[in-house]
Enzyme design. Structure first.
Site, PDB file in Angstrom:
ATOM      1  N   VAL A 113       0.828  -1.192   0.000  1.00 35.20           N
ATOM      2  CA  VAL A 113       0.000   0.000   0.000  1.00 35.20           C
ATOM      3  C   VAL A 113       0.873   1.257   0.000  1.00 35.20           C
ATOM      4  O   VAL A 113       0.364   2.361  -0.098  1.00 35.20           O
ATOM      5  CB  VAL A 113      -0.989  -0.012   1.191  1.00 35.20           C
ATOM      6  CG1 VAL A 113      -1.959  -1.182   1.058  1.00 35.20           C
ATOM      7  CG2 VAL A 113      -0.262  -0.083   2.532  1.00 35.20           C
ATOM      8  N   ASP A 114       2.187   1.060   0.107  1.00 36.59           N
ATOM      9  CA  ASP A 114       3.075   2.221   0.002  1.00 36.59           C
ATOM     10  C   ASP A 114       3.225   2.607  -1.470  1.00 36.59           C
ATOM     11  O   ASP A 114       2.705   1.932  -2.355  1.00 36.59           O
ATOM     12  CB  ASP A 114       4.439   1.930   0.656  1.00 36.59           C
ATOM     13  CG  ASP A 114       5.230   0.842  -0.074  1.00 36.59           C
ATOM     14  OD1 ASP A 114       5.330   0.903  -1.315  1.00 36.59           O
ATOM     15  OD2 ASP A 114       5.759  -0.074   0.585  1.00 36.59           O
ATOM     16  N   HIS A 152      -4.102  -4.127  -3.056  1.00 37.01           N
ATOM     17  CA  HIS A 152      -4.625  -3.910  -1.703  1.00 37.01           C
ATOM     18  C   HIS A 152      -4.831  -2.437  -1.348  1.00 37.01           C
ATOM     19  O   HIS A 152      -4.894  -2.087  -0.183  1.00 37.01           O
ATOM     20  CB  HIS A 152      -3.697  -4.586  -0.684  1.00 37.01           C
ATOM     21  CG  HIS A 152      -3.697  -6.088  -0.799  1.00 37.01           C
ATOM     22  ND1 HIS A 152      -2.753  -6.896  -0.226  1.00 37.01           N
ATOM     23  CD2 HIS A 152      -4.549  -6.921  -1.448  1.00 37.01           C
ATOM     24  CE1 HIS A 152      -3.022  -8.170  -0.516  1.00 37.01           C
ATOM     25  NE2 HIS A 152      -4.091  -8.204  -1.258  1.00 37.01           N
ATOM     26  N   CYS A 163     -20.650   5.632   2.149  1.00 34.36           N
ATOM     27  CA  CYS A 163     -21.050   5.901   0.757  1.00 34.36           C
ATOM     28  C   CYS A 163     -19.867   5.749  -0.197  1.00 34.36           C
ATOM     29  O   CYS A 163     -20.021   5.917  -1.401  1.00 34.36           O
ATOM     30  CB  CYS A 163     -21.699   7.274   0.629  1.00 34.36           C
ATOM     31  SG  CYS A 163     -20.541   8.648   0.756  1.00 34.36           S
ATOM     32  N   SER A 229       5.093 -13.509   1.421  1.00 33.31           N
ATOM     33  CA  SER A 229       5.039 -14.787   2.122  1.00 33.31           C
ATOM     34  C   SER A 229       4.125 -15.774   1.402  1.00 33.31           C
ATOM     35  O   SER A 229       4.068 -16.942   1.750  1.00 33.31           O
ATOM     36  CB  SER A 229       4.539 -14.570   3.554  1.00 33.31           C
ATOM     37  OG  SER A 229       3.283 -13.923   3.508  1.00 33.31           O
ATOM     38  N   PRO A 254      14.524 -14.053   1.213  1.00 36.15           N
ATOM     39  CA  PRO A 254      15.580 -14.691   2.024  1.00 36.15           C
ATOM     40  C   PRO A 254      15.051 -15.860   2.856  1.00 36.15           C
ATOM     41  O   PRO A 254      15.833 -16.676   3.341  1.00 36.15           O
ATOM     42  CB  PRO A 254      16.073 -13.561   2.929  1.00 36.15           C
ATOM     43  CG  PRO A 254      14.985 -12.543   2.935  1.00 36.15           C
ATOM     44  CD  PRO A 254      14.202 -12.691   1.673  1.00 36.15           C
ATOM     45  N   ALA A 270      15.842  -8.739  -1.443  1.00 34.66           N
ATOM     46  CA  ALA A 270      15.501  -8.168  -2.758  1.00 34.66           C
ATOM     47  C   ALA A 270      16.465  -7.042  -3.146  1.00 34.66           C
ATOM     48  O   ALA A 270      16.846  -6.923  -4.307  1.00 34.66           O
ATOM     49  CB  ALA A 270      14.068  -7.647  -2.728  1.00 34.66           C
TER      50      ALA A 270
HETATM   51  P1  NAD Z   1       4.240 -10.533   4.580  1.00 35.53           P
HETATM   52  O1  NAD Z   1       4.497  -9.573   5.693  1.00 35.53           O
HETATM   53  O2  NAD Z   1       3.276 -11.614   4.778  1.00 35.53           O
HETATM   54  O3  NAD Z   1       5.601 -11.236   4.145  1.00 35.53           O
HETATM   55  C1  NAD Z   1       6.755 -10.529   3.880  1.00 35.53           C
HETATM   56  C2  NAD Z   1       7.716 -11.472   3.183  1.00 35.53           C
HETATM   57  O4  NAD Z   1       8.858 -10.702   2.813  1.00 35.53           O
HETATM   58  C3  NAD Z   1       8.227 -12.631   4.046  1.00 35.53           C
HETATM   59  O5  NAD Z   1       8.105 -13.830   3.321  1.00 35.53           O
HETATM   60  C4  NAD Z   1       9.705 -12.284   4.288  1.00 35.53           C
HETATM   61  O6  NAD Z   1      10.522 -13.443   4.339  1.00 35.53           O
HETATM   62  C5  NAD Z   1      10.023 -11.465   3.067  1.00 35.53           C
HETATM   63  N1  NAD Z   1      11.121 -10.518   3.217  1.00 35.53           N
HETATM   64  C6  NAD Z   1      11.515  -9.858   4.346  1.00 35.53           C
HETATM   65  N2  NAD Z   1      12.561  -9.050   4.051  1.00 35.53           N
HETATM   66  C7  NAD Z   1      12.810  -9.204   2.723  1.00 35.53           C
HETATM   67  C8  NAD Z   1      13.753  -8.637   1.832  1.00 35.53           C
HETATM   68  N3  NAD Z   1      14.657  -7.724   2.241  1.00 35.53           N
HETATM   69  N4  NAD Z   1      13.742  -9.026   0.539  1.00 35.53           N
HETATM   70  C9  NAD Z   1      12.821  -9.936   0.097  1.00 35.53           C
HETATM   71  N5  NAD Z   1      11.910 -10.495   0.898  1.00 35.53           N
HETATM   72  C10 NAD Z   1      11.905 -10.137   2.190  1.00 35.53           C
HETATM   73  O7  NAD Z   1       3.844  -9.620   3.350  1.00 35.53           O
HETATM   74  P2  NAD Z   1       2.891  -9.895   2.124  1.00 35.53           P
HETATM   75  O8  NAD Z   1       3.152 -11.258   1.574  1.00 35.53           O
HETATM   76  O9  NAD Z   1       3.049  -8.709   1.255  1.00 35.53           O
HETATM   77  O10 NAD Z   1       1.392  -9.931   2.683  1.00 35.53           O
HETATM   78  C11 NAD Z   1       0.876  -9.271   3.800  1.00 35.53           C
HETATM   79  C12 NAD Z   1      -0.004  -8.033   3.586  1.00 35.53           C
HETATM   80  O11 NAD Z   1       0.696  -7.000   4.223  1.00 35.53           O
HETATM   81  C13 NAD Z   1      -0.242  -7.508   2.194  1.00 35.53           C
HETATM   82  O12 NAD Z   1      -1.588  -7.503   1.991  1.00 35.53           O
HETATM   83  C14 NAD Z   1       0.248  -6.033   2.209  1.00 35.53           C
HETATM   84  O13 NAD Z   1      -0.754  -5.179   1.713  1.00 35.53           O
HETATM   85  C15 NAD Z   1       0.437  -5.725   3.661  1.00 35.53           C
HETATM   86  N6  NAD Z   1       1.588  -4.862   4.020  1.00 35.53           N
HETATM   87  C16 NAD Z   1       2.074  -3.903   3.163  1.00 35.53           C
HETATM   88  C17 NAD Z   1       3.173  -3.137   3.525  1.00 35.53           C
HETATM   89  C18 NAD Z   1       3.677  -2.086   2.564  1.00 35.53           C
HETATM   90  O14 NAD Z   1       2.896  -1.534   1.797  1.00 35.53           O
HETATM   91  N7  NAD Z   1       4.984  -1.806   2.551  1.00 35.53           N
HETATM   92  C19 NAD Z   1       3.802  -3.339   4.752  1.00 35.53           C
HETATM   93  C20 NAD Z   1       3.272  -4.323   5.628  1.00 35.53           C
HETATM   94  C21 NAD Z   1       2.183  -5.080   5.223  1.00 35.53           C
HETATM   95 ZN    ZN Z   2     -20.271   9.214   2.951  1.00 36.96          ZN
END
Ligand code: NAD
Ligand code: ZN
Length: 282
Positions: A113-114, A152, A163, A229, A254, A270
């Site tokens: 969402v960033d 998302h 609304c 994940s 990782p 990444a």
């Molecule tokens: P998740 O939190 O479930 O999983 C994060 C994954 O990233 C893990 O598998 C972890 O091993 C991996 N990871 C951690 N550091 C890493 C790196 N440096 N390089 C590569 N991989 C790395 O996140 P998700 O699968 O995106 O799902 C969870 C929900 O969380 C999503 O719906 C998302 O919208 C929301 N979310 C978004 C943000 C954001 O916008 N930055 C932050 C937190 C959660």
């Molecule tokens: Zn309204």
């Protein structure tokens, strides 16, 4: 051990490069992990400070907002505070460089969402045209790029919980003036409560972005999953869809994930892997 790990990574990078050299249609799905090196915690990280006692999953839902809107709104304002000064890392930047190069047809789908993909693309464009310009991240409230498909929603948008009318007063402000006030806001049309325009657990995904994502996954030759994940559905199903349609699956993470059918795993951060991969491709 380290030498062994990096030999394996080099080998897998080589394989990934070869596959990508023979392909043109790529679908990329990113998750919270790609933004971790920018200092934005993932949902698997323990929350800090005031929020230590809560699980993100218990705050990011319509039920939670109904039960305690102040709590959920304050949490989002806290997250906005946390995210507003964060900049894209080398993974976002490498990806933007790859897209800009035009060597492949890339559909970029994100669960995040960033707006760090958008900032990276802006950075890439400005640094190409004005090499000496110190390009600052774009004010993220106005930073919507139609080539980044958000499944998302957007942290920087709000709407009425009743609304659905977009609430633009806060969202239209430039980055430096963001008001992180935790006081609840009411809709001018129906008096409903204003909520973040984010897809919460249990809610449907935006139809347009989802259709684009499904089509790209079904038609791609290579599907790359970065920093997710693969636990949150339906987004996690995109890799399966790609696999069923004959695509090769590359995963960058990782840590091990729930994806059991990956062809090539690049088991590193990444921000380390993406620049290496993109340097080899271009
Ligand atoms: P998740 O939190 O479930 O999983 C994060 C994954 O990233 C893990 O598998 C972890 O091993 C991996 N990871 C951690 N550091 C890493 C790196 N440096 N390089 C590569 N991989 C790395 O996140 P998700 O699968 O995106 O799902 C969870 C929900 O969380 C999503 O719906 C998302 O919208 C929301 N979310 C978004 C943000 C954001 O916008 N930055 C932050 C937190 C959660
Ligand atoms: Zn309204």
């Amino acid at each position: 051990m380290l030498a062994e790990t990096s030999a394996k990574l080099t080998d897998n990078l080589q394989q990934a490069t070869q596959i990508l050299a023979q392909s043109s249609q790529i679908c990329i799905l990113t998750g919270a992990g790609i933004s971790a090196e920018s200092g934005i915690p993932t949902f698997r990280d323990k929350q800090t400070g005031l929020w230590e006692q809560y699980r993100a999953e218990d705050l990011a839902s319509a039920e939670a907002f109904e039960r305690d809107p102040e709590l959920v709104w304050s949490w989002y304002q806290w997250r906005r505070q946390l995210v507003h000064d964060k900049a894209p890392n080398s993974a976002h930047l490498a990806l933007a460089r790859w897209q800009q190069a035009g060597s492949h047809k890339i559909t970029l789908v994100t669960q995040n969402v960033d707006d760090l993909h958008e900032q990276a693309k802006h950075h890439e464009r400005t640094s190409r045209h004005e090499p000496s310009n110190d390009s600052k991240p774009l004010g993220n409230l106005n930073n919507i790029d139609s080539t980044v498909h958000h499944l998302h929603g957007h942290l920087w948008r709000n709407r009425c919980s009743q609304c659905h009318k977009p609430y633009t007063e806060q969202s239209a402000q430039p980055k430096s003036d963001i008001d992180f006030d935790t006081k609840l806001i009411h809709c001018s049309e129906c008096d409903g409560l204003i909520r973040p325009d984010i897809v919460w657990f249990g809610e449907s995904l935006p139809v347009d972005s989802w259709q684009i994502a499904e089509q790209a996954a079904a038609n791609c030759e290579v599907f790359i999953s970065i920093g997710t994940s693969s636990l949150v559905y339906p987004a996690a199903g995109l890799a399966q869809l790609a696999k069923q349609n004959g695509a090769k699956i590359i995963e960058i993470n990782p840590n091990p994930t729930a994806n059991s059918f990956v062809d090539i795993t690049l088991a590193a951060k990444a921000g380390e892997v993406m620049p290496l991969l993109v340097d080899r491709i271009l």
